[in-house]
Design a protein around this motif. Structure first.
Motif: not given
Length: 96
Positions: A8-12, A14-15, A62, A65, A67-68
């Motif tokens: 997912d976009r939140t599985d990075t 950078a969060v 981030y 963009h 994320t986070g």
């Protein structure tokens, strides 16, 4: 039915930059401005402040963009700057 393995976009990673900067900034500000802890935590406060500013700036990037979270990155960066300035002022005052 098995769960999808697509990230997912939140599985990075950078969060985690904003919250990490917030914790390090709190350590830095506390270590630099609490008189009972200054001489024990001075090196840790300087290192935590520098890391907080760096990670907070990356977290702000981030977060813009998508994320986070922006507020944790800004709060961590601000606390890191406060702690970093506090340790630099204290070191200059001691060495003068």
């Amino acid at each position: 039915m098995p769960e999808p393995t697509v990230p997912d976009r939140t599985d990075t990673p950078a969060v985690a930059l904003g919250p990490t900067a917030l914790v390090l900034g709190a350590v830095s500000a506390t270590g630099a401005w609490v008189p009972a802890l200054v001489f024990v935590t001075l090196p840790w406060a300087f290192i935590a402040g520098a890391l907080s500013v760096t990670l907070g700036a990356a977290g702000i990037h981030y977060a813009h963009h998508g994320t986070g979270r922006l507020w944790t990155a800004i709060a961590g960066t601000t606390l890191g700057v406060i702690g970093l300035v506090g340790t630099i002022v204290l070191i200059r005052a001691i060495s003068a």
